[in-house]
Design a protein around this motif. Structure first.
Motif, mmCIF file in Angstrom:
data_model
loop_
_atom_site.group_PDB
_atom_site.id
_atom_site.type_symbol
_atom_site.label_atom_id
_atom_site.label_comp_id
_atom_site.label_asym_id
_atom_site.label_seq_id
_atom_site.Cartn_x
_atom_site.Cartn_y
_atom_site.Cartn_z
ATOM 1 N N ARG A 79 3.332 2.457 -5.450
ATOM 2 C CA ARG A 79 3.028 3.719 -6.146
ATOM 3 C C ARG A 79 3.703 3.764 -7.515
ATOM 4 O O ARG A 79 3.139 4.257 -8.475
ATOM 5 C CB ARG A 79 3.466 4.910 -5.298
ATOM 6 C CG ARG A 79 2.562 5.186 -4.127
ATOM 7 C CD ARG A 79 3.043 6.419 -3.343
ATOM 8 N NE ARG A 79 2.179 6.651 -2.212
ATOM 9 C CZ ARG A 79 2.417 6.166 -0.984
ATOM 10 N NH1 ARG A 79 3.505 5.420 -0.746
ATOM 11 N NH2 ARG A 79 1.584 6.425 -0.006
ATOM 12 N N GLU A 80 4.910 3.256 -7.571
ATOM 13 C CA GLU A 80 5.624 3.198 -8.844
ATOM 14 C C GLU A 80 4.864 2.312 -9.835
ATOM 15 O O GLU A 80 4.701 2.675 -11.000
ATOM 16 C CB GLU A 80 7.037 2.669 -8.592
ATOM 17 C CG GLU A 80 8.000 2.916 -9.698
ATOM 18 C CD GLU A 80 9.414 2.573 -9.263
ATOM 19 O OE1 GLU A 80 9.742 1.366 -9.186
ATOM 20 O OE2 GLU A 80 10.185 3.508 -9.013
ATOM 21 N N CYS A 81 4.417 1.172 -9.379
ATOM 22 C CA CYS A 81 3.621 0.269 -10.223
ATOM 23 C C CYS A 81 2.305 0.937 -10.625
ATOM 24 O O CYS A 81 1.878 0.836 -11.779
ATOM 25 C CB CYS A 81 3.339 -1.044 -9.495
ATOM 26 S SG CYS A 81 4.794 -2.062 -9.177
ATOM 27 N N ALA A 82 1.676 1.625 -9.686
ATOM 28 C CA ALA A 82 0.413 2.309 -9.970
ATOM 29 C C ALA A 82 0.615 3.367 -11.046
ATOM 30 O O ALA A 82 -0.215 3.509 -11.959
ATOM 31 C CB ALA A 82 -0.160 2.934 -8.698
ATOM 32 N N ARG B 44 0.680 14.353 -15.068
ATOM 33 C CA ARG B 44 -0.745 14.333 -14.732
ATOM 34 C C ARG B 44 -1.135 13.064 -13.983
ATOM 35 O O ARG B 44 -1.970 13.092 -13.096
ATOM 36 C CB ARG B 44 -1.615 14.576 -15.955
ATOM 37 C CG ARG B 44 -1.906 13.418 -16.833
ATOM 38 C CD ARG B 44 -2.994 13.746 -17.869
ATOM 39 N NE ARG B 44 -2.819 12.897 -19.008
ATOM 40 C CZ ARG B 44 -2.514 13.312 -20.223
ATOM 41 N NH1 ARG B 44 -2.385 14.581 -20.480
ATOM 42 N NH2 ARG B 44 -2.352 12.443 -21.196
ATOM 43 N N ASN B 45 -0.496 11.946 -14.303
ATOM 44 C CA ASN B 45 -0.834 10.709 -13.599
ATOM 45 C C ASN B 45 -0.228 10.660 -12.198
ATOM 46 O O ASN B 45 -0.842 10.102 -11.287
ATOM 47 C CB ASN B 45 -0.480 9.494 -14.444
ATOM 48 C CG ASN B 45 -1.504 9.302 -15.528
ATOM 49 O OD1 ASN B 45 -2.664 9.008 -15.252
ATOM 50 N ND2 ASN B 45 -1.110 9.511 -16.776
ATOM 51 N N LEU C 127 0.804 1.679 -14.389
ATOM 52 C CA LEU C 127 -0.520 1.231 -14.835
ATOM 53 C C LEU C 127 -1.392 2.406 -15.276
ATOM 54 O O LEU C 127 -2.080 2.320 -16.302
ATOM 55 C CB LEU C 127 -1.211 0.437 -13.720
ATOM 56 C CG LEU C 127 -0.689 -0.979 -13.538
ATOM 57 C CD1 LEU C 127 -1.114 -1.547 -12.193
ATOM 58 C CD2 LEU C 127 -1.162 -1.866 -14.679
ATOM 59 N N LEU C 128 -1.360 3.503 -14.525
ATOM 60 C CA LEU C 128 -2.146 4.686 -14.911
ATOM 61 C C LEU C 128 -1.633 5.274 -16.224
ATOM 62 O O LEU C 128 -2.419 5.726 -17.059
ATOM 63 C CB LEU C 128 -2.117 5.740 -13.801
ATOM 64 C CG LEU C 128 -2.890 5.368 -12.540
ATOM 65 C CD1 LEU C 128 -2.585 6.360 -11.423
ATOM 66 C CD2 LEU C 128 -4.384 5.299 -12.812
ATOM 67 N N TYR C 129 -0.331 5.260 -16.398
ATOM 68 C CA TYR C 129 0.273 5.728 -17.649
ATOM 69 C C TYR C 129 -0.226 4.878 -18.818
ATOM 70 O O TYR C 129 -0.651 5.409 -19.843
ATOM 71 C CB TYR C 129 1.796 5.654 -17.524
ATOM 72 C CG TYR C 129 2.555 6.168 -18.718
ATOM 73 C CD1 TYR C 129 2.919 7.498 -18.807
ATOM 74 C CD2 TYR C 129 2.929 5.309 -19.754
ATOM 75 C CE1 TYR C 129 3.639 7.983 -19.895
ATOM 76 C CE2 TYR C 129 3.651 5.780 -20.840
ATOM 77 C CZ TYR C 129 3.997 7.113 -20.907
ATOM 78 O OH TYR C 129 4.704 7.580 -21.992
ATOM 79 N N ALA C 130 -0.188 3.571 -18.644
ATOM 80 C CA ALA C 130 -0.654 2.657 -19.697
ATOM 81 C C ALA C 130 -2.133 2.876 -19.987
ATOM 82 O O ALA C 130 -2.550 2.922 -21.154
ATOM 83 C CB ALA C 130 -0.409 1.209 -19.304
#
Length: 138
Positions: free
Chosen positions: A8-11, A81-82, A14-17
């Motif tokens: 989830r931390e990685c996700a 939001r992410n 990635l969503l932030y990027a």
């Protein structure tokens, strides 16, 4: 750290990027995994979440907007939001994750990466979404 928590931390990263850059998500994911060394299980779960959120983004954002008074999605902090998008995807579109787990994990991410009010804000929005929209039984 547990594998799904790490995923989830990685996700979130990635969503932030993806939210900030105008690049192909496949390229963002490829580049991310070139730098991040994680177990296959972490990568698989992370990719499932990221691609699921992106696929369902219009519906997820619509649901979030319905449950946030006086907050347009684009006005929210990028991190908040992410995190909310990620947890909303889990709440609404997955069958194998209990709602309490999704909400608790999201609140912990908000406390770690957001500002002082992020945890309460994320919890409030997700609690509304869970109570009104979540069809899964705990």
């Amino acid at each position: 750290m547990r594998k799904r928590t790490r995923a989830r931390e990685c996700a979130l990263q990635l969503l932030y990027a993806a939210d900030l850059r105008n690049e192909d998500i496949g390229e963002i994911i490829r580049n991310y995994w070139l730098v991040q060394q994680e177990e296959a299980e972490v990568k698989t779960f992370c990719n499932r979440l990221v691609l699921g959120v992106l696929e369902k983004m219009p519906e997820i954002d619509s649901r979030i907007t319905q449950h946030t008074d006086n907050w347009r999605i684009e006005r929210m902090a990028v991190i908040d939001r992410n995190i909310i998008r990620l947890a909303t995807y889990e709440l609404v579109f997955t069958e194998d994750i209990p709602p309490k787990v999704s909400i608790n994990e999201a609140v912990e991410l908000a406390k770690k990466y957001g500002d002082d009010e992020s945890g309460r804000f994320v919890n409030g929005v997700l609690d509304k979404i869970n109570k009104i929209e979540c069809k899964k039984q705990e």
